[in-house]
Design an enzyme around this catalytic site. Structure first.
Site, PDB file in Angstrom:
ATOM      1  N   GLY A   1     -17.060  33.130 -63.588  1.00  0.00           N
ATOM      2  CA  GLY A   1     -16.020  34.058 -63.998  1.00  0.00           C
ATOM      3  C   GLY A   1     -16.243  35.430 -63.891  1.00  0.00           C
TER       4      GLY A   1
ATOM      5  NE  ARG B   1     -26.234  45.211 -65.285  1.00  0.00           N
ATOM      6  CZ  ARG B   1     -25.225  45.733 -66.022  1.00  0.00           C
ATOM      7  NH1 ARG B   1     -25.572  45.915 -67.139  1.00  0.00           N
ATOM      8  NH2 ARG B   1     -24.168  45.837 -65.646  1.00  0.00           N
TER       9      ARG B   1
ATOM     10  CD  GLN C   1     -20.278  32.742 -72.878  1.00  0.00           C
ATOM     11  OE1 GLN C   1     -20.556  33.564 -71.985  1.00  0.00           O
ATOM     12  NE2 GLN C   1     -19.188  31.986 -72.312  1.00  0.00           N
TER      13      GLN C   1
ATOM     14  CD  GLU D   1     -20.298  25.815 -67.103  1.00  0.00           C
ATOM     15  OE1 GLU D   1     -19.734  24.575 -66.735  1.00  0.00           O
ATOM     16  OE2 GLU D   1     -19.927  26.698 -66.244  1.00  0.00           O
TER      17      GLU D   1
END
Lengths: 685, 325
Positions: free
Chosen positions: A494, A572, A582, A649
């Site tokens: 994304g 980065r 996350q 993920e």
């Protein structure tokens, strides 16, 4: 360290999620699920339901609008008499209130001709076949060198089978749609999904409309974890119901119905063979995966794909076989492929470390691949070794006594484990618009989805950078299919994909600006299709290393994780605050996978029995003790204008293996089947 | 959810009078409302009994406690006397549910919560407890967290309460107001084994209202321990509430109470183990022999055999901890 732009709205409840859009004259839908796992619907008796005050309509195969066939058979809602799995939607009630709809749904009588159902995955199932492609578009099988001969000739051999159970995504916000048809035939969907553009195009196909006739609004989304990456039957059902009743229809899938209708991770059975020299250097890697799919949709979990690029070895085979069972359709779930695959591969690496006596960190360093072993492509950057070294230093790994089962404090055994992580760094084409407003602010538009990841904030940071302005001057507009077309929030692509388009739009805008901004503003649009397609060929992946400490209760077999550290190399990092969150979130899911999560298939009925969050356990706050995620600096010029790799993920990948490896270190027992429950541990103590 | 009416009772008389056929008492609603949403419970009327003045914990003349049925689990666990003198009870309550649920759940309701057996909660499947005579799929199906003791051909459910396990060890009594007046039930007689009538969790008759739990003084070291897959917010795989007194430190056992949770259709008072221990020297060896004697009666199912060593280990560990804290 940027706070979430919409944090205030979310904390105060002002942020609007799909179910909360206030619409006039709205009706509510409740779905009826199949109570057989396979068979034919003979009759649907809706009389009792229709007789209840407040019931507007009952939809079933007999009266549902006909839909255009699409690839995903899950979306052929109420189009067939066939029942493909227990829990499939077979009818729906639309009523004045959600309570009436739910009660009436209980009174819809469906008569079936049931057939014997086949719901259990087995490694020797006669229906196993090689899919044309596995998820991600990869070939099902690859082979290089002579893996069998190399394995047979290896001085040290690991040959083990690992299993992971079915696992359900369970976002906090259920799959929810509010559907309405406007007078001009436009279908408007307030929908909880991971990509409004994808829902728009798919629903247009299903209802035979032009994409412009479908508008999808998903400004805030309460989690998806892959399960909202493709449209689900709920959105089709809501749109059908709105068409039939002529009213806006709301449908939030109840938690217990989500188990069958909104996707899950297939169970996997994975045989891994590693052949190495006495020094631990790999000569043969063989990873063979068995997984399931449903009768209506093929989904092939690509669990052996990471074994294609993870370690150097001259001889290699990877293989995927799947079988169509009478079960709900598996789909994307928290790093599909990498998550179960790296549990197996990284457990096997730990077994190899034990057999060779090579330290598990050193073993991975020794087998680091200088270029992508299968394609021969150079890595755009590969800092697995840096992650392992940094993690070892921070975690205090060097002082580790490798002997298993020797650290005891009272009635508790302690152990530590390590595992590597990886995830592809993808960028996909898309569009964005940047506008300079007369008041000196900027508006940036892209049909991205913020599913709780902080995407909106990251994109604003990227835009402010590109525009060389303050964050406060940038207004991000996302979550609407009318905005420039964007890929789904999935595959950790994304931020990279949307961000590239945003940067290019902002750059184009800066070129157009010269002095005064006219009252109508100045706008620039960018498409990254050419840029993404013409990129130089590199193997682009993020890497990481997990370090876990476990405490195993000798009397109860309970496993707790007092300490866990993840170190990542992901280009980065755009917003450190959200990034840490996350990573830690992914690691937390890894703890759930290692110790708790399992959807239990009931062979007699053909459904998962533990269909709520009281029975399907995810970690609670009390399960997460000292946990941290850090990253090593990584400058990679071959990715995208931000130099960033996706981080959605990788946090879960390898986490379960680190914990399982730590449990081995603590107890001396190897757990190859997840989750590692007290029942399993007690049997080994 | 089936439509229902709601009435808030102001007095015990009113409550019992209102609880006619098809009605159910409502305490905190933390289990009943869930079951109504699932279609498992379908009361035509809810009689709210949270406002009858049963919300106090009172000291009895003998030093014991009278705990009102409407005391919330949260208040019970926070009570200074309970924490100081009945630590196993406070520990048991805190081991259950979450803070939010404990703030709603009541003592009476906690005792009467239903099994969390997956088949009981799924109205599309048979269950003898929910639909007598329909069958028990759990026996051959998913039963990892179901009973190993005292189950029957027709039901292998477990009672889910942690608090009840502590109360079983405490030799508590339950005060019940029924249509025929008030009576007191020894705690061990409240919950039933399933036998041929698994639809009946307890010996209570229609209209019976629990008004209080009477707890005699304990005056010996006690502890509650619960084994579970995650650290919080999970039902017990096996739990134990135990208390132990010896004549001198490390000497002879003069009194002992052991109750197990997660193993049977009711809190399982380990009488056989207690008998073995009374008068015996308090040692790890004696605890192990007592635990094994108790668990000789265990009849584990295909997938819950781990509960036998788990219960054994918990008995030995907990009693050992009470001897040498």
């Amino acid at each position: 360290m940027t706070d979430r732009l919409e944090g205030w709205e979310k904390v105060t409840g002002a942020a609007r999620y799909a179910y909360e859009y206030p619409l006039e004259n709205v009706a509510y839908l409740a779905a009826v699920q199949a109570t057989v796992a396979r068979g034919e619907i003979l009759a649907v008796d809706a009389e009792a339901a229709l007789g209840m005050p407040g019931v507007l309509a009952v939809l079933s195969g007999g009266n549902a609008p006909r839909l255009a066939p699409v690839d995903d058979g899950e979306l052929a809602v109420l189009q067939s008499r066939r029942v493909a799995y227990r829990g499939q939607f077979v009818a729906a009630v639309i009523a004045e209130t959600p309570e009436t709809a739910a009660e009436a749904a209980r009174h819809v009588r469906v008569e079936y001709a049931p057939e014997a159902a086949d719901v259990l995955l087995r490694a020797d199932h006669e229906g196993l076949y090689a899919p044309e492609k596995v998820n991600g578009g990869f070939p099902a099988d690859t082979e290089s060198g002579d893996p069998d001969a190399a394995f047979a000739a290896s001085a040290v051999r690991v040959d083990a089978t690992y299993t992971t159970p079915a696992e359900h995504n369970n976002p906090m916000e259920p799959h929810t749609t509010v559907a309405l048809w406007e007078d001009d035939g436009t279908l408007v969907l307030y929908d909880s999904n991971q990509g409004p553009s994808a829902v728009q195009s798919t629903l247009a196909e299903v209802f035979g409309l032009e994409p412009a006739q479908v508008r999808v609004i998903s400004e805030h989304v309460g989690g998806g974890f892959g399960s909202k990456g493709t449209p689900r039957p709920n959105v089709v059902l809501a749109a059908m119901a709105a068409r039939v009743t002529g009213r806006p229809v709301k449908f939030a899938v109840p938690r217990r119905q989500m188990w069958a209708t909104t996707g899950y991770r297939t169970p996997t059975i994975q045989r891994v063979r590693l052949g190495a020299g006495l020094d631990g250097r790999l000569d043969a890697v063989i990873h063979e995966v068995v997984a399931q799919t449903s009768a209506v949709r093929e989904f092939a979990e690509q669990a052996a794909v990471p074994a294609r690029m993870m370690y150097r070895a001259a001889n290699r085979r990877t293989r995927h076989r799947i079988v169509r069972l009478d079960v709900p359709s598996p789909s994307w779930m928290r790093a599909p492929g990498e998550t179960p695959g790296m549990f197996a591969l990284e457990s096997a690496m730990d077994e190899l470390a034990v057999l060779t006596g090579v330290d598990p960190v050193e073993l991975r360093v020794r087998n680091d691949a200088p270029e992508d072993p299968e394609s021969g492509l150079p890595f755009s950057s590969r800092n697995l070794v840096a992650c392992l070294r940094e993690g070892a230093a921070r975690f205090g790994w060097d002082a580790r006594d490798p002997r298993p089962g020797v650290r005891r404090e009272g009635r508790t055994l302690l152990g530590t484990g390590v595992a590597a992580a990886t995830y592809p760094a993808s960028t996909r084409p898309g569009e964005a618009v940047a506008r300079a407003e007369p008041d000196g602010t900027f508006t940036v538009r892209v049909a991205a989805a913020d599913i709780g990841t902080g995407a909106r904030t990251a994109l604003a940071v990227i835009a402010a950078d590109a525009l060389k302005t303050d964050l406060g001057k940038v207004r991000m507009e996302i979550g609407d299919s009318r905005l420039p077309r964007a890929v789904v929030a999935g595959g950790s692509a994304g931020t990279s994909s949307w961000g590239t388009a945003v940067v290019r739009a902002c750059e184009a805008l800066l070129v157009r600006l010269n002095g005064e901004i006219p009252p109508e503003g100045v706008e620039a649009r960018a498409s990254t299709a050419d840029e993404v397609r013409s990129r130089q060929k590199y193997a682009r992946h993020a890497f990481g290393a997990h370090f876990a400490e476990v405490a195993v209760d000798l009397d109860t077999g309970e496993v707790r994780v007092p300490r866990m550290l993840g170190v990542f190399a992901a280009g980065r990092i755009i917003n450190p605050k959200a990034a840490r969150s996350q990573f830690v979130g992914g690691m937390t899911m890894g703890i759930g996978m290692a110790l708790l999560e399992e959807s239990i298939m009931d062979e007699a009925f053909g459904d998962h029995v533990n269909r709520d969050l009281a029975q399907y356990h995810v970690p609670t706050c009390a399960d997460i003790r000292k946990i941290d995620a850090v990253w090593v600096p990584e400058a990679d010029p071959h990715l995208n204008p931000m130099g960033a790799k996706g981080i959605g993920e990788i946090g879960i990948v390898g986490a379960a293996a680190a914990i399982a490896n730590a449990v081995h270190h603590a107890t001396g027992a190897r757990f190859r089947d997840l989750p590692i429950t007290p029942a399993r541990v007690l049997a080994e103590l | 959810m089936r439509p229902f009416t709601y009435a808030r009772a102001a007095t015990e008389d009113e409550a019992v009078a209102a609880c006619t056929d098809g009605a159910a008492y409502l305490g905190g609603g933390t289990n009943l409302v869930d079951l109504m949403r699932l279609g498992v419970a379908e009361p035509a009327r809810l009689v709210d009994v949270a406002h009858l003045g049963h919300d106090r914990i009172e000291r009895r003349a003998d030093g014991g406690l009278r705990i009102g049925a409407a005391v919330t689990n949260g208040d019970l666990a926070a009570d200074r006397t309970v924490r100081a003198e009945f630590p196993l009870l406070a520990q048991a309550v805190l081991a259950g549910a979450s803070g939010q649920i404990r703030n709603l759940a009541t003592v009476g309701g906690n005792l009467l919560q239903r099994t969390r057996c997956a088949y009981f909660q799924d109205v599309t499947k048979p269950c003898n407890k929910r639909e007598p005579g329909s069958g028990c799929p759990a026996r051959e199906g998913e039963h990892r967290n179901l009973a190993i003791l005292g189950h029957s051909a027709g039901c292998v459910a477990t009672h889910p309460s942690d608090m009840a396990v502590a109360l079983a060890a405490l030799d508590a009594e339950v005060r019940v107001r029924g249509r025929e007046g008030t009576r007191t039930i020894p705690f061990g007689d409240l919950h039933r084994l399933p036998g041929t009538a698994p639809e009946r969790d307890t010996c209570l008759e229609p209209g019976d209202l629990i008004t209080a739990v009477e707890v005699p003084p304990l005056r010996m070291p006690s502890r509650f321990r619960k084994a579970r897959e995650r650290a919080s917010f999970a039902f017990a795989l096996v739990s134990i509430a135990a208390a132990l007194r010896t004549d001198v430190p490390g000497g002879t056992v003069t009194d002992v109470r052991i109750a197990l949770g997660g193993v049977a259709h009711r809190p399982w008072r380990a009488r056989r183990a207690e008998e073995r221990l009374r008068g015996a020297r308090a040692s790890g060896e004696a605890f192990l022999r007592a635990a094994e004697a108790e668990l000789e009666a265990a009849e584990p199912l295909r997938d819950n055999g781990y509960k036998v060593p788990l219960a054994r280990n918990l008995i030995v560990r907990t009693l050992s901890g009470l001897v040498a804290p």
